[in-house]
Design an enzyme around this catalytic site. Sequence first.
Site, mmCIF file in Angstrom:
data_model
loop_
_atom_site.group_PDB
_atom_site.id
_atom_site.type_symbol
_atom_site.label_atom_id
_atom_site.label_comp_id
_atom_site.label_asym_id
_atom_site.label_seq_id
_atom_site.Cartn_x
_atom_site.Cartn_y
_atom_site.Cartn_z
ATOM 1 N N ASP A 171 -2.192 4.047 -4.491
ATOM 2 C CA ASP A 171 -2.912 3.112 -3.631
ATOM 3 C C ASP A 171 -2.177 1.788 -3.452
ATOM 4 O O ASP A 171 -1.857 1.395 -2.339
ATOM 5 C CB ASP A 171 -4.333 2.858 -4.147
ATOM 6 C CG ASP A 171 -5.161 2.093 -3.117
ATOM 7 O OD1 ASP A 171 -5.101 2.471 -1.934
ATOM 8 O OD2 ASP A 171 -5.834 1.121 -3.491
ATOM 9 N N HIS A 185 0.843 -1.194 0.000
ATOM 10 C CA HIS A 185 0.000 0.000 0.000
ATOM 11 C C HIS A 185 0.879 1.245 0.000
ATOM 12 O O HIS A 185 1.742 1.409 0.860
ATOM 13 C CB HIS A 185 -0.910 -0.011 1.233
ATOM 14 C CG HIS A 185 -1.826 1.173 1.318
ATOM 15 N ND1 HIS A 185 -2.842 1.396 0.411
ATOM 16 C CD2 HIS A 185 -1.876 2.205 2.193
ATOM 17 C CE1 HIS A 185 -3.490 2.500 0.737
ATOM 18 N NE2 HIS A 185 -2.908 3.014 1.816
ATOM 19 N N LYS A 226 -0.992 10.747 1.210
ATOM 20 C CA LYS A 226 -0.065 10.236 0.177
ATOM 21 C C LYS A 226 -0.510 10.654 -1.228
ATOM 22 O O LYS A 226 0.287 11.135 -2.024
ATOM 23 C CB LYS A 226 0.012 8.702 0.266
ATOM 24 C CG LYS A 226 0.514 8.169 1.593
ATOM 25 C CD LYS A 226 0.652 6.668 1.596
ATOM 26 C CE LYS A 226 -0.684 5.956 1.424
ATOM 27 N NZ LYS A 226 -1.592 6.200 2.565
ATOM 28 N N ARG A 273 17.407 14.925 12.715
ATOM 29 C CA ARG A 273 17.529 16.299 12.232
ATOM 30 C C ARG A 273 18.819 16.529 11.451
ATOM 31 O O ARG A 273 19.013 17.608 10.896
ATOM 32 C CB ARG A 273 17.444 17.279 13.408
ATOM 33 C CG ARG A 273 16.138 17.160 14.171
ATOM 34 C CD ARG A 273 16.027 18.163 15.299
ATOM 35 N NE ARG A 273 16.020 19.528 14.813
ATOM 36 C CZ ARG A 273 15.874 20.598 15.606
ATOM 37 N NH1 ARG A 273 15.737 20.425 16.915
ATOM 38 N NH2 ARG A 273 15.881 21.810 15.105
#
Length: 312
Positions: A178, A139, A160, A244
């Site tokens: 999808d 998916h 998404k 980060r």
Amino acid sequence: MATVTLARLVEKMKLEALTPDIDISAIRIIQPDINRPALQMAGFFDHFDATRIQIIGFVEYKYMESLSDERKEEIYSALLSYNIPCVVFCRDLIPDDIFMAKANEKKVPVFMTKKTTSAFMAETIRWLNVKLAPCISIHGVLVDVFGEGVFITGESGIGKSEAALELIKRGHRLVSDDVVEIRRVSEETLIGTAPDVTKHFIELRGIGIVDVKTLFGVSSVKESQSIDLVIKLEEWNKNTEYDRLGLEEEYIEYLGNKVVCHNIPIRPGRNLAIICESAAVNHRQKKMGYNAAQELYQRVQQSLAAKREEDE
């Protein structure tokens, strides 16, 4: 186990059938390797893999011509008694009457191509490697961003498809929305494609199904793409420590292959399309030998070293 029908190979490689009366609808190819039966023509059948496509090139053909009719009967009968998928003659070479008679008798399809032996072998192996590669369905959304295959994953409804649509509007290309079919074509390469049913479509909640190819043109879609980078979208959590600097790469594994993976926290106002573009360009830059995080780290180390020298 993945298989390919012989009919598909014939159509793809534009092979000319020399045994049109033989029904090939039930014949399936189960492996991408091929065989040039030179040793078999000499009578050596130990370890002969009959599941491979048999390719006759110029050298094999000339050897076959040198055999007596009695020897041809013996060798052809032995070779074609195996349940081989087919025999392909390259360079427009035409098999002799004895071979054709044995092929029809044993119900082994025979084809001919004008391509050179090496070119036909390479193209056939490459195509079969993709079609017969191990495959899983995941998916997510796969988009070609600046030539990098970016696979966007995350929980349903996290954004998404909206990110993919924004990327398409910015000039990038959709591969699949999808569901993405991932094939392992080598130890280093994963290829993503769209299922035939959902190809070129995007689902947007509140709007419905959008045909990307019709709305944005053929330049906005792509049939397949290598998966170079995975972006995993997740809800922002203030208690979670997020990377980060990016000094160390994180990976995710599909079918035994590792792919670089970034976890991107989602908050209102974040532009996912620009984040995906930046991640793709940064990943491409790293492949070309430049790592911004390493550069920053070196600058900091040099600065600290310079301060220590001043203090001394």
